[in-house]
Design a protein around this motif. Structure first.
Motif, PDB file in Angstrom:
ATOM      1  N   LYS A   3     -38.286  70.665 -25.673  1.00  6.54           N
ATOM      2  CA  LYS A   3     -37.688  71.910 -25.230  1.00  6.54           C
ATOM      3  C   LYS A   3     -37.283  72.763 -26.432  1.00  6.54           C
ATOM      4  O   LYS A   3     -36.705  72.251 -27.377  1.00  6.54           O
ATOM      5  N   ILE A   5     -35.151  74.970 -28.659  1.00  4.28           N
ATOM      6  CA  ILE A   5     -33.718  75.180 -28.776  1.00  4.28           C
ATOM      7  C   ILE A   5     -33.452  76.677 -28.775  1.00  4.28           C
ATOM      8  O   ILE A   5     -34.037  77.436 -29.533  1.00  4.28           O
ATOM      9  N   TYR A  46     -25.135  74.214 -30.671  1.00  5.83           N
ATOM     10  CA  TYR A  46     -25.403  72.804 -30.389  1.00  5.83           C
ATOM     11  C   TYR A  46     -24.911  72.455 -28.985  1.00  5.83           C
ATOM     12  O   TYR A  46     -25.647  71.875 -28.180  1.00  5.83           O
ATOM     13  N   HIS A  47     -23.671  72.817 -28.669  1.00  5.85           N
ATOM     14  CA  HIS A  47     -23.123  72.511 -27.347  1.00  5.85           C
ATOM     15  C   HIS A  47     -23.849  73.285 -26.248  1.00  5.85           C
ATOM     16  O   HIS A  47     -24.015  72.771 -25.140  1.00  5.85           O
ATOM     17  N   ASN A  49     -26.945  73.903 -26.135  1.00  7.97           N
ATOM     18  CA  ASN A  49     -28.194  73.204 -25.854  1.00  7.97           C
ATOM     19  C   ASN A  49     -27.999  71.822 -25.255  1.00  7.97           C
ATOM     20  O   ASN A  49     -28.888  71.313 -24.576  1.00  7.97           O
ATOM     21  N   LYS A  50     -26.873  71.199 -25.481  1.00  7.37           N
ATOM     22  CA  LYS A  50     -26.665  69.819 -25.038  1.00  7.37           C
ATOM     23  C   LYS A  50     -25.816  69.678 -23.779  1.00  7.37           C
ATOM     24  O   LYS A  50     -25.912  68.668 -23.093  1.00  7.37           O
ATOM     25  N   ASP A  51     -24.986  70.661 -23.471  1.00  4.27           N
ATOM     26  CA  ASP A  51     -24.017  70.516 -22.386  1.00  4.27           C
ATOM     27  C   ASP A  51     -24.263  71.578 -21.308  1.00  4.27           C
ATOM     28  O   ASP A  51     -24.070  72.769 -21.548  1.00  4.27           O
ATOM     29  N   ASP A  52     -24.674  71.135 -20.128  1.00  4.80           N
ATOM     30  CA  ASP A  52     -24.973  72.063 -19.038  1.00  4.80           C
ATOM     31  C   ASP A  52     -23.746  72.847 -18.578  1.00  4.80           C
ATOM     32  O   ASP A  52     -23.854  74.033 -18.272  1.00  4.80           O
ATOM     33  N   ARG A  55     -23.087  75.575 -21.090  1.00 11.18           N
ATOM     34  CA  ARG A  55     -24.111  76.613 -20.947  1.00 11.18           C
ATOM     35  C   ARG A  55     -23.817  77.511 -19.750  1.00 11.18           C
ATOM     36  O   ARG A  55     -23.887  78.733 -19.845  1.00 11.18           O
ATOM     37  N   ILE A  92     -24.440  65.631 -35.159  1.00  8.13           N
ATOM     38  CA  ILE A  92     -25.590  65.693 -34.248  1.00  8.13           C
ATOM     39  C   ILE A  92     -26.382  64.408 -34.297  1.00  8.13           C
ATOM     40  O   ILE A  92     -26.693  63.864 -35.274  1.00  8.13           O
TER      41      ILE A  92
END
Length: 92
Positions: A3, A5, A46-47, A49-52, A55, A92
């Motif tokens: 995916k 980023i 970073y968050h 991209n990693k935490d729905d 987002r 990370i």
């Protein structure tokens, strides 16, 4: 295929992440150095991209997304997270 980023500013051009980072640092009375601003922006991306949940909060309609990001950055500044994790590579 991996995916791609995305940064917060790519996903929502109305949110200028680096300006929010600068404001948070200034209001806390901390020197607004480029390293700290870049660190906060990278940490937010970073968050993003990693935490729905993060987002969805940032992508909220109107000013809610900007305010959501501001509250998180303010929290990270108060915790001086860049001292705990000086490089994102360690986190990370």
């Amino acid at each position: 295929m991996a995916k791609k980023i995305k940064t917060i500013s790519e996903a929502n051009p109305a949110i200028l992440t680096f300006i929010i980072a600068e404001v948070c640092l200034e209001q806390a009375g901390i020197d607004t150095t480029q390293d700290k601003v870049e660190w906060l922006v990278a940490f937010a991306n970073y968050h993003f991209n990693k935490d729905d949940m993060f987002r969805r909060g940032v992508m909220a309609k109107g000013n809610a997304g900007r305010d959501y990001l501001y509250s998180f950055m303010e929290h990270w500044v108060k915790g001086k997270m860049w001292e705990k994790y000086p490089t994102l590579k360690d986190y990370i």
